[in-house]
Scaffold this active site. Sequence first.
Site, mmCIF file in Angstrom:
data_model
loop_
_atom_site.group_PDB
_atom_site.id
_atom_site.type_symbol
_atom_site.label_atom_id
_atom_site.label_comp_id
_atom_site.label_asym_id
_atom_site.label_seq_id
_atom_site.Cartn_x
_atom_site.Cartn_y
_atom_site.Cartn_z
ATOM 1 N N SER A 47 0.819 -1.216 0.000
ATOM 2 C CA SER A 47 0.000 0.000 0.000
ATOM 3 C C SER A 47 0.852 1.266 0.000
ATOM 4 C CB SER A 47 -0.921 0.004 1.224
ATOM 5 O OG SER A 47 -1.663 -1.190 1.282
HETATM 6 N N1 SAH Z 1 -0.613 -4.790 3.882
HETATM 7 C C1 SAH Z 1 -0.078 -5.283 2.656
HETATM 8 C C2 SAH Z 1 -1.095 -5.117 1.560
HETATM 9 C C3 SAH Z 1 -1.142 -6.287 0.670
HETATM 10 S S1 SAH Z 1 -2.429 -6.245 -0.540
HETATM 11 C C4 SAH Z 1 1.209 -4.553 2.310
HETATM 12 O O1 SAH Z 1 1.366 -3.385 2.696
HETATM 13 O O2 SAH Z 1 2.069 -5.129 1.641
HETATM 14 C C5 SAH Z 1 -3.669 -7.249 0.240
HETATM 15 C C6 SAH Z 1 -3.271 -8.658 0.569
HETATM 16 O O3 SAH Z 1 -4.435 -9.330 1.060
HETATM 17 C C7 SAH Z 1 -2.785 -9.472 -0.616
HETATM 18 O O4 SAH Z 1 -1.493 -9.963 -0.341
HETATM 19 C C8 SAH Z 1 -3.819 -10.597 -0.740
HETATM 20 O O5 SAH Z 1 -3.261 -11.816 -1.181
HETATM 21 C C9 SAH Z 1 -4.354 -10.684 0.687
HETATM 22 N N2 SAH Z 1 -5.693 -11.289 0.819
HETATM 23 C C10 SAH Z 1 -6.782 -11.109 0.017
HETATM 24 N N3 SAH Z 1 -7.835 -11.815 0.468
HETATM 25 C C11 SAH Z 1 -7.413 -12.477 1.591
HETATM 26 C C12 SAH Z 1 -8.048 -13.391 2.497
HETATM 27 N N4 SAH Z 1 -9.317 -13.782 2.355
HETATM 28 N N5 SAH Z 1 -7.306 -13.864 3.532
HETATM 29 C C13 SAH Z 1 -6.004 -13.485 3.703
HETATM 30 N N6 SAH Z 1 -5.348 -12.641 2.855
HETATM 31 C C14 SAH Z 1 -6.043 -12.133 1.823
#
Ligand code: SAH
Length: 207
Positions: free
Chosen positions: A52
């Site tokens: 993000s």
């Molecule tokens: N906080 C992270 C943002 C990653 S984007 C950062 O700053 O790097 C959101 C993430 O949520 C992705 O890696 C995706 O694979 C994960 N995600 C999506 N649906 C999910 C679920 N049901 N359970 C666990 N993770 C999930």
Amino acid sequence: MVKRQLEARGITNPHVLSAFRKAAREAFVPKEFKAEAYEDHPLAIGYGQTISQPYIVAFMSQCLDLSKADRVLEVGTGSGYQTAILAELAGEIYSIEIVERLHVIAKLRLTELGYSNIHLKHADASDGWPEEAPFDKIIVTAAASHIPPALTAQLKEGGKIVIPIGDEESQDLVLGRKEKGTLVTKPLLGVRFVPMRGKEESGNPIK
Ligand code: SAH
């Protein structure tokens, strides 16, 4: 980054600002994007996912009002950057990632960086983390169509959740507080996150 992107836009909590000075964002971005690590936008981390924008990580951290006594559940470990910021601000962090490879990379990275208050799990976070519940705070970093009921159930009375709600085009970052067993919510700002997957989101199959 801290001055221009965070302080200038109203991130005032000194603990949040100092967490950003400690956790080096460049450690969480792929090699080809190292030069852009401190720029004002999200970056691709592979598997269709993103790390993000720094301001959004700071804004979500600030609105949770974290303290060192807090047990926090994070949905969507991704790169582990938000996880590291949370670990600087709160007590124990429980973070779940649905893409196995991202979970494995984040685990290696956070272990190497020496964080001992981070617990990671590869799973669909639709069911939360019942063995470690209840949590003081919950943060969701993928956009959901609704607040998964298991997450509300695993939040302590008086606890806070921050979660982007909406579809791929339009999402609101929503802050919820559990009062007398139910969530009182308010939208905070428009955001754009990758969609949440898993069993609560039948339209978004796991890739
Ligand atoms: N906080 C992270 C943002 C990653 S984007 C950062 O700053 O790097 C959101 C993430 O949520 C992705 O890696 C995706 O694979 C994960 N995600 C999506 N649906 C999910 C679920 N049901 N359970 C666990 N993770 C999930």
